[in-house]
Design a protein around this motif. Structure first.
Motif, mmCIF file in Angstrom:
data_model
loop_
_atom_site.group_PDB
_atom_site.id
_atom_site.type_symbol
_atom_site.label_atom_id
_atom_site.label_comp_id
_atom_site.label_asym_id
_atom_site.label_seq_id
_atom_site.Cartn_x
_atom_site.Cartn_y
_atom_site.Cartn_z
ATOM 1 N N GLY A 66 0.774 -1.133 -0.051
ATOM 2 C CA GLY A 66 -0.055 0.021 0.046
ATOM 3 C C GLY A 66 0.912 1.098 -0.067
ATOM 4 O O GLY A 66 0.716 2.261 -0.698
ATOM 5 N N SER A 197 -5.765 1.280 7.422
ATOM 6 C CA SER A 197 -6.384 0.448 6.068
ATOM 7 C C SER A 197 -6.916 1.699 5.232
ATOM 8 O O SER A 197 -6.612 1.527 3.992
ATOM 9 C CB SER A 197 -7.058 -0.470 6.487
ATOM 10 O OG SER A 197 -8.022 -0.146 7.307
ATOM 11 N N ALA A 198 -7.841 2.558 5.776
ATOM 12 C CA ALA A 198 -8.727 3.536 4.792
ATOM 13 C C ALA A 198 -7.582 4.475 4.441
ATOM 14 O O ALA A 198 -7.846 4.847 3.321
ATOM 15 C CB ALA A 198 -9.683 4.236 5.914
ATOM 16 N N ASN A 201 -6.074 3.309 1.204
ATOM 17 C CA ASN A 201 -6.936 3.408 -0.045
ATOM 18 C C ASN A 201 -6.534 4.927 -0.723
ATOM 19 O O ASN A 201 -6.466 4.789 -1.938
ATOM 20 C CB ASN A 201 -8.438 3.445 0.319
ATOM 21 C CG ASN A 201 -8.768 1.857 0.660
ATOM 22 O OD1 ASN A 201 -8.258 0.939 0.209
ATOM 23 N ND2 ASN A 201 -9.986 1.911 1.370
ATOM 24 N N GLN A 204 -3.161 4.982 -2.790
ATOM 25 C CA GLN A 204 -3.375 4.216 -4.077
ATOM 26 C C GLN A 204 -3.691 5.109 -5.251
ATOM 27 O O GLN A 204 -3.343 4.732 -6.312
ATOM 28 C CB GLN A 204 -4.298 3.126 -3.928
ATOM 29 C CG GLN A 204 -4.047 1.881 -2.922
ATOM 30 C CD GLN A 204 -2.762 1.398 -3.212
ATOM 31 O OE1 GLN A 204 -2.374 0.874 -4.149
ATOM 32 N NE2 GLN A 204 -1.918 1.508 -2.356
ATOM 33 N N ARG A 254 -7.149 -10.038 -2.460
ATOM 34 C CA ARG A 254 -7.612 -9.035 -3.458
ATOM 35 C C ARG A 254 -8.486 -10.059 -4.452
ATOM 36 O O ARG A 254 -9.605 -9.447 -5.037
ATOM 37 C CB ARG A 254 -6.590 -8.506 -4.167
ATOM 38 C CG ARG A 254 -5.776 -7.579 -3.567
ATOM 39 C CD ARG A 254 -4.993 -6.651 -4.315
ATOM 40 N NE ARG A 254 -4.046 -5.879 -3.535
ATOM 41 C CZ ARG A 254 -2.825 -5.962 -2.879
ATOM 42 N NH1 ARG A 254 -2.116 -7.124 -3.480
ATOM 43 N NH2 ARG A 254 -2.426 -5.383 -2.296
ATOM 44 N N ASP A 260 -10.057 -2.570 -1.815
ATOM 45 C CA ASP A 260 -10.455 -1.783 -0.576
ATOM 46 C C ASP A 260 -9.801 -2.420 0.678
ATOM 47 O O ASP A 260 -10.252 -3.572 0.951
ATOM 48 C CB ASP A 260 -12.068 -1.949 -0.434
ATOM 49 C CG ASP A 260 -12.410 -1.019 0.779
ATOM 50 O OD1 ASP A 260 -11.581 -0.323 1.392
ATOM 51 O OD2 ASP A 260 -13.538 -0.719 1.008
ATOM 52 N N HIS A 261 -8.696 -1.549 1.194
ATOM 53 C CA HIS A 261 -8.054 -2.244 2.125
ATOM 54 C C HIS A 261 -8.665 -2.219 3.504
ATOM 55 O O HIS A 261 -8.110 -3.036 4.341
ATOM 56 C CB HIS A 261 -6.867 -1.157 2.444
ATOM 57 C CG HIS A 261 -5.775 -1.081 1.202
ATOM 58 N ND1 HIS A 261 -5.881 -0.662 0.075
ATOM 59 C CD2 HIS A 261 -4.432 -1.897 1.227
ATOM 60 C CE1 HIS A 261 -4.783 -0.664 -0.607
ATOM 61 N NE2 HIS A 261 -4.048 -1.606 -0.025
ATOM 62 N N ARG A 262 -9.983 -1.481 3.551
ATOM 63 C CA ARG A 262 -10.682 -1.903 4.814
ATOM 64 C C ARG A 262 -11.170 -3.222 4.989
ATOM 65 O O ARG A 262 -11.516 -3.976 6.006
ATOM 66 C CB ARG A 262 -11.879 -0.900 4.872
ATOM 67 C CG ARG A 262 -11.402 0.527 4.997
ATOM 68 C CD ARG A 262 -12.569 1.607 4.820
ATOM 69 N NE ARG A 262 -13.188 1.616 3.571
ATOM 70 C CZ ARG A 262 -14.155 2.098 3.072
ATOM 71 N NH1 ARG A 262 -14.674 3.062 3.890
ATOM 72 N NH2 ARG A 262 -14.368 2.055 1.912
#
Length: 314
Positions: A66, A197-198, A201, A204, A254, A260-262
């Motif tokens: 990420g 995690s959000a 996103n 990215q 994935r 979506d990393h969440r």
């Protein structure tokens, strides 16, 4: 050997269930049973350490991919594994009297020092910069640490076997002290991984987009790299080098939940735990009663997958 237990003793599912209960719920006859002692004192902590290790490495892999925005990145890019291995080899060969916690502390310090050196030499966290210098610095420092580790092992032949097994990645010696050492580090690192995690996103989408949203890419890249340090160094200090988990597992997740990393972060942690526990079980089954290091099995799975990723991305 009892069926599916890979043990010279009878280990029934009932014993496994009883081992999960507090001791005051178990009768004295069961507590003294050798099968129960094997499950409660050896198998249970070993499984828990393997699950935590897989979860931590998977989370570190998601973070690393990420913050670098590179699907081929893995925690080893920062040289943490090589540095932790060097610290562990130093204590194991030159100061074995320090015991488990001395070895673990040395591995954590080794990983941290190498991480700091790689960050100073190769990283450029300015917005819009690439990470080619970071990768080159990580590769160079990792190679240096690997050479020093091998030199220490060769010079101290009495400790060579144990160090080589540890470097291959094995849970053979994972007991309750290893669990108590590992879980606080993994808990803190995992909570941090879920919290950012959000933000991954947003990273990215590019640094410029993140800045326009009022977010500091540099800050979260540094926070992410610190979390990778905590997660990877704690695992390496306990179980040795377990390659390809941080690279392989995020791609598997994935395929199920997207980018979506969440969602990607918790699923990757779950898959990583299952993968490493499965590899540890197979390590006992292949040449029973001998053990194949779990790290070797993970490399057999991960290396072909890595080649596939390289060919697909080229």
């Amino acid at each position: 050997m009892s069926l599916f237990s890979f043990s010279a003793f009878s280990l029934s599912p009932r014993l496994s269930l009883l081992a999960l209960l507090p001791s005051h719920f178990v009768d004295d006859a069961t507590l003294s049973d050798i099968g129960f002692r094997i499950v409660s004192d050896i198998r249970l902590p070993r499984a828990l350490v393997a699950a935590l290790s897989g979860s931590a490495l998977a989370a570190a892999g998601v973070i690393m991919q990420g913050i670098t925005n590179n699907p081929l990145a893995s925690p080893s890019v920062l040289g943490i594994s090589a540095g932790a291995a060097l610290g562990m080899a130093f204590v194991s060969t030159l100061a074995p009297w320090m015991g488990l916690f001395g070895t673990n502390t040395a591995a954590l310090m080794g990983g941290g020092i190498v991480w700091a050196v790689v960050m100073l030499l190769g990283s450029s966290w300015r917005s819009g910069s690439d990470h080619s210098k970071l990768v080159l610095a990580g590769v160079a420092i990792s190679a240096l640490c690997a050479a020093l580790t091998k030199a220490m092992v060769i010079l101290e032949e009495d400790q060579a076997t144990g160090v080589f097994i540890w470097l291959a990645g094995s849970f053979a010696d994972a007991r309750w002290p290893a669990w108590f050492h590992l879980w606080p580090w993994v808990l803190c690192g995992s909570i941090g991984a879920i919290l950012i995690s959000a933000k991954l996103n947003v990273l990215q989408l590019g640094d410029d987009y993140a800045i326009n949203l009022g977010m500091s890419p540099t800050r979260y890249k540094i926070v992410g790299s610190v979390l990778v340090l905590v997660l990877v160094a704690s695992v390496v200090s306990t179980a040795g080098s377990l390659g390809f988990v941080g690279l392989l597992v995020p791609h598997m997740a994935r395929l199920l939940v997207g980018i979506d990393h969440r969602k990607l972060m918790p699923l990757s942690m779950l898959i990583g735990a299952c993968l490493v526990v499965g590899a540890d079980i197979l390590s006992r089954a292949i040449v029973f009663p001998m053990e194949t290091p779990a790290g070797a099995l993970l490399a057999l799975i991960g290396a072909p997958f890595f080649i596939y990723l390289v060919k697909r991305s080229s």
